[in-house]
Design an enzyme around this catalytic site. Structure first.
Site, PDB file in Angstrom:
ATOM      1  CG  HIS A  17      26.914  24.776  45.416  1.00  5.68           C
ATOM      2  ND1 HIS A  17      28.310  24.546  45.583  1.00  5.68           N
ATOM      3  CD2 HIS A  17      26.539  25.165  44.511  1.00  5.68           C
ATOM      4  CE1 HIS A  17      28.833  24.971  44.402  1.00  5.68           C
ATOM      5  NE2 HIS A  17      27.786  25.669  43.604  1.00  5.68           N
TER       6      HIS A  17
ATOM      7  NE  ARG B 140      24.579  27.067  41.204  1.00  4.36           N
ATOM      8  CZ  ARG B 140      24.496  28.296  41.531  1.00  4.36           C
ATOM      9  NH1 ARG B 140      23.236  28.318  42.004  1.00  4.36           N
ATOM     10  NH2 ARG B 140      25.554  29.013  41.864  1.00  4.36           N
TER      11      ARG B 140
ATOM     12  NE  ARG C 189      26.794  24.844  36.502  1.00  3.13           N
ATOM     13  CZ  ARG C 189      26.916  25.491  37.895  1.00  3.13           C
ATOM     14  NH1 ARG C 189      27.838  26.809  37.649  1.00  3.13           N
ATOM     15  NH2 ARG C 189      26.673  24.914  38.853  1.00  3.13           N
TER      16      ARG C 189
ATOM     17  CG  ASN D 197      29.181  32.097  43.625  1.00  3.93           C
ATOM     18  OD1 ASN D 197      29.236  33.114  43.906  1.00  3.93           O
ATOM     19  ND2 ASN D 197      28.265  31.277  43.353  1.00  3.93           N
TER      20      ASN D 197
ATOM     21  CB  CYS E 171      25.188  33.505  36.835  1.00  5.03           C
ATOM     22  SG  CYS E 171      26.663  32.294  36.265  1.00  5.03           S
TER      23      CYS E 171
HETATM   24  C1  PEP Z   1      30.021  30.458  40.596  1.00  3.65           C
HETATM   25  O1  PEP Z   1      30.888  29.493  40.633  1.00  3.65           O
HETATM   26  O2  PEP Z   1      29.810  31.669  40.606  1.00  3.65           O
HETATM   27  C2  PEP Z   1      28.782  29.743  40.125  1.00  3.65           C
HETATM   28  C3  PEP Z   1      27.616  30.457  39.735  1.00  3.65           C
HETATM   29  O3  PEP Z   1      28.567  28.374  40.095  1.00  3.65           O
HETATM   30  P1  PEP Z   1      28.387  27.539  41.505  1.00  3.65           P
HETATM   31  O4  PEP Z   1      27.896  28.295  42.425  1.00  3.65           O
HETATM   32  O5  PEP Z   1      27.612  26.482  40.840  1.00  3.65           O
HETATM   33  O6  PEP Z   1      29.841  26.782  41.356  1.00  3.65           O
HETATM   34 MG    MG Z   2      31.059  27.646  40.113  1.00  3.37          MG
END
Ligand code: PEP
Ligand code: MG
Length: 591
Positions: free
Chosen positions: A204, A311, A347, A472, A520
């Site tokens: 992140h 987020r 979310r 992700n 996403c």
């Molecule tokens: C993901 O896991 O692909 C996602 C979009 O959520 P984050 O990156 O915030 O974990």
């Molecule tokens: Mg995620």
């Protein structure tokens, strides 16, 4: 400063946010945080000692990672690394059993003070004692004890080493590790680059750096040995290079490249008003992922068709208490009003994993920061009052424009049902308060980002109003690769057939159940993946705002039928390398 340090020096790392940053290094020392001091009640002593124990474990893990990285440097005959390993081992020993730890635990019980204050008091006491002994060896140890104390305090406070938001204009942040919470505090008008020893491209910190548009290189081994605050420094986020004390020629060359990039960005901005439609006429909805309110300006500029992923966890970071219902409502309302009638997908809180914990969920200890622990929906259901407050804020904000609600880290149908119950409770409570609500509640969707959820997507589709594929985490959990660990970054591959098959299965389940489905994760924002995602049936993609124009350019030149045929070939293939070749050949042929 020696000549060696002052001459040009290149440190290699992972380019995680593109662009060129030219500025002055601002080294963030770990552990120079302000130290909170307060009294605790006798009944709180045990919990405070537990908090210290957990901080010790985290500090040991962090040192372990540093040590492993330094070992790699020994293998490359970087002999200075031997010295560092020796020091790190000494720190590790101190974090196993030492007068410092024993003294801190004892002070919590005897003086009834918080863990930070106890560690600090013990550091001061030991260092004072050593100094009076006038022994050269012991006075050198004073620095080690301070370092270990600082690391512990940093783990306890989880605060950035210095207030990063007040750094001078034109700074390049240089750190051992920059947490997502710290990155969220950066002012992109002041920071022209980020470089850190730790961190991977899917973590992140990297995602935020891209969202803020700050050129960033992470996972740069040995960085702190070669940079001092005030050094001229250059960040090449495209190629993962950090140039310390660049020569005038290098600066000139990088300025030229930065200019070329800016020209390309200007050309891409012309696409903002155009609809995203394939050559054979299929419209695709390109939406934005948003972490911080300041991104909204770029979202509007980029011509995003809404926010596919908000987020919200960043609203909960860098503060001692969670935001109230009114604060959350105010922030959401502002976003909704700026979205110009497009839908916002909010979310619910997804703390944990590399995003770290926040002080008010301290009772879950390490589990709140483990990628396999109490994260996402698990935390929200364990602290239903937090979830209900968030739902109430979303429901109230929904009166100002269209919203959807998205649940993170779902693994079971029961979790979606439980969240729906909390949502209904939140609506009832608002109704009793006399709040005017729309007659139908907003759609409640599920993130598909855990293999167990992907493989039961058919069941989840029956209780969800829409899906969002979180590629992700899905890649991380499917391939057992920590997305924020630079040492396994080369193994992280969303094109692994295991990941692709799960995405395909989940997309097909959504299409069969006739519920909307969006991607996403970061792959949605990479034009390289666009033909594959469209070929798998996705018509909604959500990404960092700065990626929208590039993905749109790819869509405008894409024949969907051809992409579908190529996707079929890809999905029949089991060798990840062959899959890459099939995709890259397709992209090369039409671009
Ligand atoms: C993901 O896991 O692909 C996602 C979009 O959520 P984050 O990156 O915030 O974990
Ligand atoms: Mg995620």
């Amino acid at each position: 400063m020696t000549d060696k340090v002052a001459s040009e020096h290149v440190v290699e790392g992972l380019g995680v946010s593109p662009g060129i940053g030219i500025g002055v290094a601002y080294v963030c020392e770990s552990g120079s945080a302000r130290i909170p001091e307060y009294r605790i009640r006798p009944a709180e002593v045990e919990a405070e000692q537990r908090r210290l124990r957990e901080a010790v474990l985290r500090a040991r893990r962090q040192l372990g990672r540093l040590r492993a990285k330094t070992r790699e440097r020994v293998a490359t005959r970087d002999w200075a690394a031997d010295e560092v390993i020796y020091l790190l081992d000494a720190y590790m020993m101190m974090l196993k059993d030492s007068r410092l730890l024993r003294g801190a635990y004892a002070r919590i019980a005897a003086e009834r003070v918080n863990a930070e204050a106890a560690v600090q008091a013990e550091v001061v006491a030991i260092c004072d004692g050593f100094r009076t002994m006038q022994d050269a060896y012991l006075s050198a140890r004073v620095e080690d004890i301070r370092e270990v104390g600082n690391r512990l305090i940093a783990q306890l406070t989880r605060e950035p080493g210095k207030p990063l938001f007040s750094i001078p204009h034109g700074s390049v942040i240089v750190a051992e590790e920059l947490t997502p919470a710290e990155t969220a505090q950066l002012d992109p008008d002041h920071v022209v680059g980020i470089a850190a020893q730790m961190g991977g491209p899917q973590g992140h910190t990297a995602i935020l750096a891209r969202a803020l548009g700050v050129p960033t290189v992470l996972g740069a081994a040995g960085l702190l040995d070669s940079v001092r605050s005030g050094d001229p420094i250059l960040i090449d986020g495209d190629h993962g290079q950090i140039v310390v004390h660049p020569t005038p020629m290098a600066v000139q060359e990088y300025r030229r490249r930065r200019g070329e990039r800016q020209d390309e960005e200007r050309a891409l901005r012309q696409l903002a008003g155009k609809p995203a439609v394939t050559r054979d006429g299929v419209p695709i909805s390109l939406q934005a992922n948003v972490e911080l309110p300041m991104e909204m300006e770029h979202v509007v500029e980029a011509g995003a068709a809404g926010i596919g992923l908000l987020r919200t966890e960043f609203m909960f970071m860098n503060r001692p208490m969670p935001p109230t219902e009114d604060e959350q409502y105010g922030a959401l309302r502002t976003l909704i009003e700026r979205a110009g009638g497009y839908c916002i997908t909010v979310r619910t809180l997804d703390l944990g994993g590399d995003k770290g914990a926040v002080p008010f969920v301290g009772q879950f200890g390490d589990s709140a920061t483990s990628p396999l622990g109490i994260r996402g929906i698990r935390l929200s259901l364990a602290r239903a009052e937090l979830l209900e407050t968030q739902f109430r804020a979303i429901l109230r904000a929904g009166a100002h424009g269209p919203v959807r609600i998205l649940l993170p880290m779902v693994t079971a149908v029961a979790e979606v049902r439980a969240a729906r119950d909390v949502l209904a409770r939140a609506a009832r409570r608002l109704y009793r308060r006399g709040v005017d609500l729309p007659t139908t509640l907003p759609p409640l969707g599920t993130m598909i980002e855990v293999p167990g959820a992907a493989l039961t997507a058919d069941a989840l589709a029956l209780v969800s109003d829409f899906f969002a594929i979180g590629s992700n985490d899905l890649t991380m959990y499917t391939l057992a690769i920590d997305r924020s660990d630079e040492r396994v970054a080369h193994l992280y591959n969303p094109l692994h057939p295991g990941v692709l098959r799960m995405i395909q299965f989940a997309a097909a389940a959504a299409l069969r159940a006739r519920i909307p489905v969006c991607v996403c994760g970061e792959i949605a924002g990479e034009p390289r993946f666009t033909p594959l995602l469209l070929g798998l049936g996705f018509r909604e993609l959500s990404m960092t705002a700065s990626s929208i124009a590039r993905v749109k350019r790819r869509i405008l030149g894409l024949d969907l039928l051809a992409a579908q045929r190529r996707t079929q070939l890809i999905m029949d293939e089991t060798d990840p390398l062959r899959i890459q070749v099939l995709l890259d050949d397709f992209n090369a042929a039409v671009s």
